[in-house]
Design a protein around this motif. Structure first.
Motif, mmCIF file in Angstrom:
data_model
loop_
_atom_site.group_PDB
_atom_site.id
_atom_site.type_symbol
_atom_site.label_atom_id
_atom_site.label_comp_id
_atom_site.label_asym_id
_atom_site.label_seq_id
_atom_site.Cartn_x
_atom_site.Cartn_y
_atom_site.Cartn_z
ATOM 1 N N ALA A 189 2.393 -5.294 -8.599
ATOM 2 C CA ALA A 189 2.863 -5.516 -7.228
ATOM 3 C C ALA A 189 2.427 -4.395 -6.299
ATOM 4 O O ALA A 189 2.090 -4.623 -5.133
ATOM 5 C CB ALA A 189 4.378 -5.645 -7.219
ATOM 6 N N LEU A 190 2.387 -3.168 -6.804
ATOM 7 C CA LEU A 190 1.954 -2.048 -5.981
ATOM 8 C C LEU A 190 0.462 -2.119 -5.676
ATOM 9 O O LEU A 190 0.030 -1.810 -4.557
ATOM 10 C CB LEU A 190 2.273 -0.731 -6.699
ATOM 11 C CG LEU A 190 3.754 -0.387 -6.854
ATOM 12 C CD1 LEU A 190 3.923 0.826 -7.753
ATOM 13 C CD2 LEU A 190 4.401 -0.120 -5.499
ATOM 14 N N LEU A 191 -0.321 -2.540 -6.658
ATOM 15 C CA LEU A 191 -1.766 -2.630 -6.458
ATOM 16 C C LEU A 191 -2.149 -3.776 -5.536
ATOM 17 O O LEU A 191 -3.028 -3.638 -4.671
ATOM 18 C CB LEU A 191 -2.469 -2.796 -7.809
ATOM 19 C CG LEU A 191 -2.444 -1.556 -8.726
ATOM 20 C CD1 LEU A 191 -3.040 -1.897 -10.086
ATOM 21 C CD2 LEU A 191 -3.201 -0.398 -8.093
ATOM 22 N N THR A 192 -1.499 -4.912 -5.693
ATOM 23 C CA THR A 192 -1.846 -6.084 -4.871
ATOM 24 C C THR A 192 -1.244 -6.022 -3.474
ATOM 25 O O THR A 192 -1.815 -6.554 -2.519
ATOM 26 C CB THR A 192 -1.378 -7.365 -5.573
ATOM 27 O OG1 THR A 192 0.047 -7.291 -5.811
ATOM 28 C CG2 THR A 192 -2.097 -7.553 -6.901
ATOM 29 N N GLY A 193 -0.093 -5.374 -3.339
ATOM 30 C CA GLY A 193 0.580 -5.340 -2.039
ATOM 31 C C GLY A 193 0.097 -4.254 -1.119
ATOM 32 O O GLY A 193 0.215 -4.368 0.107
ATOM 33 N N GLY A 194 -0.414 -3.167 -1.695
ATOM 34 C CA GLY A 194 -0.883 -2.073 -0.845
ATOM 35 C C GLY A 194 0.246 -1.153 -0.431
ATOM 36 O O GLY A 194 1.419 -1.357 -0.759
#
Length: 327
Positions: A37-42
């Motif tokens: 979620a951190l990688l895809t959400g920015g």
């Protein structure tokens, strides 16, 4: 010679476990704060926002509370020269809680730093009262000293509950009595850094605490100002107790169990023990905090319940072990 490599290996193991649990703590919770979620959400995603404002502050607060409470227990044991005392078994925590109640009643709009200061003053008073009681009532058996502290804490706790009931503040008192980091977030945990600073102060004064642990006469013969060192120890214990109390509430047994476990591994040298106690205390609390979050997921059990169960079992084991060795 084989003992030193083994101790080093245990220290490395504690550090590795601490790192793994700290990283795991960042991603455990109801909201989705996973690496994906951190990688895809920015950086502007809700996952990143929760990580910065909630998960990281909570993990840091847990680590600092665990490390500092273990050190507070070590200092109390050296001040009293008894292995079975800590702020929770000497009335210090109950005095600090009474200070929180008084500040809430008379100064309801006081900032958190003011409440922590009042709690620290009452914690300091509680430490002084306990030391005076122990000196006035000399007890020779090891187990009787914490029993005196528990009775003192019971009296102060009963007074606190009585006035909280009469003033309709039992709910607030219950929040302080049940340790939990569920409400910790950015802007509401920074006072626990004071407890972390006290760990550093304790490390610098470790040799002096080791000397006063030998007794007043021994310390005086070595040219040490016994009363001044005791006063420094009392201040450290009071500030740690107060800062953790206003951040998360009461966390029982930690300051009793962790120093005793470390003593079994590396002995009683305070300077050498402090890093071990801080690390093991942090591991113990963060492990219990993770268990508290997972046992009834997505609900959360108060941390004090988990710490109390495990800590009580370890306390009984230490008590029986000491009694067995005494015979």
């Amino acid at each position: 010679m084989p003992a030193r490599p083994r101790r080093t290996g245990v220290g490395v193991l504690i550090g590795a476990i601490l790192g793994i649990l700290a990283i795991a703590s960042l991603f455990i919770g109801v909201s989705d704060v996973s690496p994906l979620a951190l990688l895809t959400g920015g950086p502007d995603s809700s996952a990143a926002f929760l990580l910065v404002t909630s998960r990281i502050p909570r993990t840091v607060a847990v680590l600092l509370a665990g490390a500092s409470l273990g050190i507070a227990g070590l200092i109390m044991q050296m001040l009293v020269r008894n292995r079975f005392v800590e702020p929770g078994t000497t009335g210090v925590t109950e005095f600090a809680t009474l200070g929180m109640l008084i500040s809430t009643v008379f100064w309801p709009g006081m900032a958190v730093v003011g409440k922590m200061a009042v709690a620290a003053v009452f914690g300091l008073l509680g430490t002084w009262v306990f030391l005076r009681v122990v000196r006035a009532v000399p007890v020779r058996q090891l187990v009787l000293v914490p029993l005196v502290g528990i009775m003192l804490g019971g009296i102060v706790g009963s007074v606190t509950v009585f006035f909280a009931y009469r003033l309709d503040l039992l709910q607030s008192l219950g929040q302080w009595s049940q340790g939990s980091f569920a409400s910790v977030m950015q802007g509401r945990y920074e006072f626990v850094w004071i407890a972390g600073a006290m760990v550093v102060v304790a490390w610098f004064a470790a040799d002096r605490f080791s000397v006063i642990g030998m007794g007043e006469d021994f310390a005086t013969n070595l040219g040490l100002d016994y009363r001044r060192v005791v006063a420094v120890g009392m201040v450290i214990v009071a500030l740690i107790t107060a800062s953790v109390l206003v951040t998360s509430g009461v966390i029982p047994f930690l300051g009793l169990v962790v120093p005793n476990v470390v003593s079994l591994i590396i002995g009683d040298n305070a300077r050498r023990s402090i890093p071990w106690i801080a690390g093991l205390g942090a591991v113990f609390v963060i492990a219990c905090d993770i268990i508290a979050r997972l046992v009834r997921f997505p609900y959360e059990i108060p941390l004090s319940v988990i710490v109390g169960i495990i800590g009580a079992a370890l306390f009984l084991w230490l008590l029986l072990r000491r009694r067995g060795r005494a015979h």
